[in-house]
Scaffold this motif. Structure first.
Motif, mmCIF file in Angstrom:
data_model
loop_
_atom_site.group_PDB
_atom_site.id
_atom_site.type_symbol
_atom_site.label_atom_id
_atom_site.label_comp_id
_atom_site.label_asym_id
_atom_site.label_seq_id
_atom_site.Cartn_x
_atom_site.Cartn_y
_atom_site.Cartn_z
ATOM 1 N N ARG A 6 0.946 -1.022 0.135
ATOM 2 C CA ARG A 6 -0.416 -0.019 0.072
ATOM 3 C C ARG A 6 0.522 1.490 0.067
ATOM 4 N NH1 ARG A 6 -4.969 -1.734 4.714
ATOM 5 N NH2 ARG A 6 -6.021 -2.982 2.271
ATOM 6 N N THR A 7 2.038 0.916 0.114
ATOM 7 C CA THR A 7 2.964 2.222 -0.047
ATOM 8 C C THR A 7 3.899 2.220 -0.487
ATOM 9 O OG1 THR A 7 4.468 1.503 1.562
ATOM 10 C CG2 THR A 7 2.487 3.147 2.316
ATOM 11 N N GLU A 9 7.442 2.120 -0.004
ATOM 12 C CA GLU A 9 7.917 1.473 0.991
ATOM 13 C C GLU A 9 8.016 0.388 0.793
ATOM 14 O OE1 GLU A 9 6.482 3.944 2.082
ATOM 15 O OE2 GLU A 9 8.382 5.809 1.866
ATOM 16 N N GLN A 10 6.456 0.069 0.950
ATOM 17 C CA GLN A 10 6.229 -1.777 1.118
ATOM 18 C C GLN A 10 6.597 -2.350 -0.132
ATOM 19 O OE1 GLN A 10 2.095 -0.963 1.836
ATOM 20 N NE2 GLN A 10 2.821 -1.426 4.309
ATOM 21 N N GLY A 46 12.191 2.764 -1.820
ATOM 22 C CA GLY A 46 10.402 3.399 -1.481
ATOM 23 C C GLY A 46 10.541 4.753 -2.293
ATOM 24 N N PRO A 48 8.830 7.462 -4.501
ATOM 25 C CA PRO A 48 8.055 7.530 -5.278
ATOM 26 C C PRO A 48 7.801 8.031 -6.562
ATOM 27 C CG PRO A 48 7.533 9.161 -3.650
ATOM 28 C CD PRO A 48 8.639 8.181 -3.056
ATOM 29 N N VAL A 77 -3.960 1.854 5.366
ATOM 30 C CA VAL A 77 -4.378 3.846 5.042
ATOM 31 C C VAL A 77 -4.513 4.442 3.966
ATOM 32 C CG1 VAL A 77 -1.592 5.216 4.006
ATOM 33 C CG2 VAL A 77 -1.630 3.387 5.839
ATOM 34 N N GLU A 81 -2.801 9.896 2.249
ATOM 35 C CA GLU A 81 -1.553 9.818 3.791
ATOM 36 C C GLU A 81 -0.686 9.649 2.837
ATOM 37 O OE1 GLU A 81 -3.209 7.785 7.168
ATOM 38 O OE2 GLU A 81 -4.328 8.545 7.510
ATOM 39 N N ILE A 82 -0.515 8.613 1.966
ATOM 40 C CA ILE A 82 0.571 7.901 1.079
ATOM 41 C C ILE A 82 1.151 8.993 0.415
ATOM 42 C CG2 ILE A 82 1.309 6.081 -0.718
ATOM 43 C CD1 ILE A 82 -1.465 4.439 0.047
#
Length: 83
Positions: A6-7, A9-10, A46, A48, A77, A81-82
């Motif tokens: 979901r991010t 980083e993930q 991570g 973006p 999240v 927020e991401i």
């Protein structure tokens, strides 16, 4: 086993784990995916800013599929927020 991402980083963690599981260096993965080692590093940390086209090339090189599912409810999240 499927990973929930979901991010950025993930996503980077998933790519890093898959690369290491296959015994590849960042440079070797970059060569197979047709990108520079620095790009692999950017993805794995991570950042973006990675292009979707680049991410898809990395997934192909790692023999990973991208799957889109409806978002599960609770504890997640918000998209705002991401980014």
């Amino acid at each position: 086993m499927a990973d929930l991402v979901r991010t950025p980083e993930q996503l980077g963690s998933v790519v890093r784990r898959a690369r290491k599981k296959q015994g590849l260096t960042q440079a070797a993965l970059g060569k197979v995916a047709g990108v520079r080692q620095e790009t692999i590093s950017i993805i794995e940390t991570g950042n973006p800013a990675a292009k979707l086209e680049t991410l898809l090339a990395v997934f192909v090189a790692l023999d990973l599929d991208l799957r889109i599912d409806p978002r599960s409810k609770g504890g997640g999240v918000d998209l705002e927020e991401i980014f």
